[in-house]
Scaffold this active site. Sequence first.
Site, PDB file in Angstrom:
ATOM      1  N   GLU A  32       0.840  -0.947   0.112  1.00 30.26           N
ATOM      2  CA  GLU A  32      -0.564  -0.060   0.081  1.00 30.26           C
ATOM      3  C   GLU A  32       1.086   1.200  -0.303  1.00 30.26           C
ATOM      4  OE1 GLU A  32      -4.084  -0.248   1.859  1.00 30.26           O
ATOM      5  OE2 GLU A  32      -3.018  -1.690   2.928  1.00 30.26           O
TER       6      GLU A  32
ATOM      7  N   GLU B 209      -3.612  -9.705   4.048  1.00 30.44           N
ATOM      8  CA  GLU B 209      -5.453  -9.382   4.425  1.00 30.44           C
ATOM      9  C   GLU B 209      -6.176  -9.702   4.313  1.00 30.44           C
ATOM     10  OE1 GLU B 209      -4.183  -4.654   3.673  1.00 30.44           O
ATOM     11  OE2 GLU B 209      -2.801  -7.050   3.533  1.00 30.44           O
TER      12      GLU B 209
END
Length: 145
Positions: free
Chosen positions: A114, A134
């Site tokens: 990210e 995740e």
Amino acid sequence: MAKGTTEMEVGSDGVAVIYVVNPPVNALSIDVWYSLKRHYEEALQREDVKAIVLTGSGRSFSAGLDVSVFADIHKPEQLKDHCILIEAMTDIFEDAGKPSVAAIDGPALGGGLEISMVCQARISTSNAQLGLTELQFGVIPGFGG
């Protein structure tokens, strides 16, 4: 004792290289976030810096958030402070007036991927491993990815 840091080198070509240093996988601890924020802001303010490269030290870009952060949070205000820091950091990257590139070698997972995504460009080696791990657990990426 600090859990990780960043280091910055500025070459004669005007490129600031910021290294995430938190072996073995360059996890994004709170100490790393504060250090990254400090170095990134310094690079943006320096007249001699024309571009910024973010990379990891060793053989890993970043395997994401250091989950031990959650063990250190004992009050809701602490979690809020950490979230504000991460959001401010991604805003700084996205709004930077200088080009930023994530140079990825090895794992760029979760928050590591990210943070590379908020850079203006990404480049990787053939050893790069990209993923939002995740998602396998039904958790939405926490840094806006």
